[in-house]
Scaffold this motif. Sequence first.
Motif, short mmCIF file in Angstrom:
data_model
loop_
_atom_site.label_atom_id
_atom_site.label_comp_id
_atom_site.label_asym_id
_atom_site.label_seq_id
_atom_site.Cartn_x
_atom_site.Cartn_y
_atom_site.Cartn_z
N GLU A 202 0.81 -1.33 0.11
CA GLU A 202 -0.11 -0.02 -0.14
C GLU A 202 0.05 1.14 0.19
OE1 GLU A 202 -3.39 1.93 2.60
OE2 GLU A 202 -1.63 0.94 3.65
N ILE A 203 0.47 2.02 -0.69
CA ILE A 203 1.04 3.58 -0.71
C ILE A 203 0.55 4.38 0.36
CG2 ILE A 203 -0.20 4.53 -2.89
CD1 ILE A 203 2.77 5.81 -3.61
N PHE A 204 1.81 5.49 0.60
CA PHE A 204 0.00 5.84 2.76
C PHE A 204 0.99 7.53 1.84
CE2 PHE A 204 3.65 5.85 5.39
CZ PHE A 204 4.38 4.52 5.19
N TYR A 205 0.39 8.11 2.92
CA TYR A 205 1.04 9.31 2.55
C TYR A 205 0.17 10.45 3.51
CZ TYR A 205 -2.21 9.58 -0.96
OH TYR A 205 -3.88 9.23 -1.06
N GLY A 206 0.28 11.79 4.42
CA GLY A 206 0.19 12.50 4.51
C GLY A 206 1.00 13.79 5.08
N LEU A 207 -0.20 15.32 5.06
CA LEU A 207 0.67 16.11 5.29
C LEU A 207 0.22 17.15 6.20
CD1 LEU A 207 2.36 17.62 2.93
CD2 LEU A 207 0.60 18.30 1.83
N THR A 208 1.50 17.92 6.21
CA THR A 208 0.38 19.06 7.54
C THR A 208 -0.48 20.16 6.80
OG1 THR A 208 0.95 20.35 9.24
CG2 THR A 208 2.68 20.78 7.22
N PRO A 209 -1.79 20.06 7.32
CA PRO A 209 -2.93 20.75 6.39
C PRO A 209 -2.36 22.09 5.89
CG PRO A 209 -3.49 20.01 8.85
CD PRO A 209 -2.00 19.91 8.49
N VAL A 210 -1.12 23.25 6.47
CA VAL A 210 -1.39 24.25 6.17
C VAL A 210 -0.95 24.46 4.62
CG1 VAL A 210 0.49 26.77 6.55
CG2 VAL A 210 0.36 24.83 8.08
N TYR A 211 -0.14 23.14 4.37
CA TYR A 211 -0.21 22.74 3.25
C TYR A 211 -0.50 21.88 2.02
CZ TYR A 211 4.88 25.08 4.56
OH TYR A 211 5.44 25.91 5.94
N TRP A 212 -1.31 22.27 2.56
CA TRP A 212 -2.36 21.03 1.49
C TRP A 212 -3.05 22.03 0.33
CZ3 TRP A 212 -7.74 18.91 5.30
CH2 TRP A 212 -6.38 18.06 6.44
N ASN A 213 -3.58 21.43 0.03
CA ASN A 213 -4.13 21.59 -1.91
C ASN A 213 -2.75 22.26 -2.48
OD1 ASN A 213 -6.18 20.40 -1.87
ND2 ASN A 213 -7.51 22.46 -0.13
N LYS A 214 -1.78 22.17 -2.68
CA LYS A 214 -0.73 22.77 -3.52
C LYS A 214 -0.13 21.64 -4.00
CE LYS A 214 0.35 26.10 0.69
NZ LYS A 214 -0.29 27.08 -0.19
N GLY A 215 -0.63 20.80 -4.27
CA GLY A 215 -0.30 19.28 -5.02
C GLY A 215 1.24 18.30 -4.29
N LEU A 216 1.25 18.84 -3.11
CA LEU A 216 2.15 18.45 -2.38
C LEU A 216 1.83 16.71 -2.27
CD1 LEU A 216 3.27 21.28 -0.26
CD2 LEU A 216 5.12 20.40 -2.25
#
Length: 184
Positions: free
Chosen positions: A95-109
Amino acid sequence: MYIETDRLELKPFRLDYAEAFAKALQYPEIYAYLPEDVPFLKDIEAIIKWFIKRDQDNMETGFTGTNLSIHLKETCEIIGWCGLQPFEPEPCKTEIFYGLTPVYWNKGLITEAASAVLDYGFSGVHMEEIVAGVKPQNIASIRVLEKIGMRYVKTLRHVPNGSEFYANEWVYAFTKDRYFGTKP
Ligand SMILES: CC(C)(COP(=O)(O)OP(=O)(O)OC[C@H]1O[C@@H](n2cnc3c(N)ncnc32)[C@H](O)[C@@H]1OP(=O)(O)O)[C@@H](O)C(=O)NCCC(=O)NCCS
């Protein structure tokens, strides 16, 4: 194990990342569709130790998955995580898994990070198939899976004991053949 993209560096976890990783993980909205809750610093240290051990175990068992921290090149900040792990409800799959701190959401990171990790899986270590489980309500994650080329294959109706969290998740998949364009 090191992956570089236009805006990101992906690196194996180290214990001294704990404080910076804890800062990235302090937002409750991250956990809306995850089994975990906002962790304390001591929990983060345990998670990082677990990531490091899992990488060591992978080396011993020959499983080529990986657990990587995501660093923003511009600021050197740790902003998330991404990797390949056994898929808990169907452990013979990866499985591929991921997560990001919300400050940077929706920037394609995460699309950028996950695309690079997929490429590692298929081009680097020649995996046959990579899957992902996602809650149907997790629209942002579904969008990421679609953007990186994964396709819906099924809904998980039956899960093993202990994996109840995954019940009714949607499973997305990408095969090596489709990735390299040898099969539709
Ligand atoms: C899922 C997650 C990793 C996405 O990271 P991200 O860097 O914001 O993702 P991207 O910017 O690459 O792409 C997000 C896409 O979802 C879209 N999106 C986000 N919220 C949306 C919403 N409520 N409705 C419709 N589209 C939405 C964005 O517009 C973007 O699509 P676009 O590029 O076509 O405009 C991030 O939301 C996260 O860390 N969530 C918490 C952890 C998690 O759920 N992990 C996945 C478990 S399966």
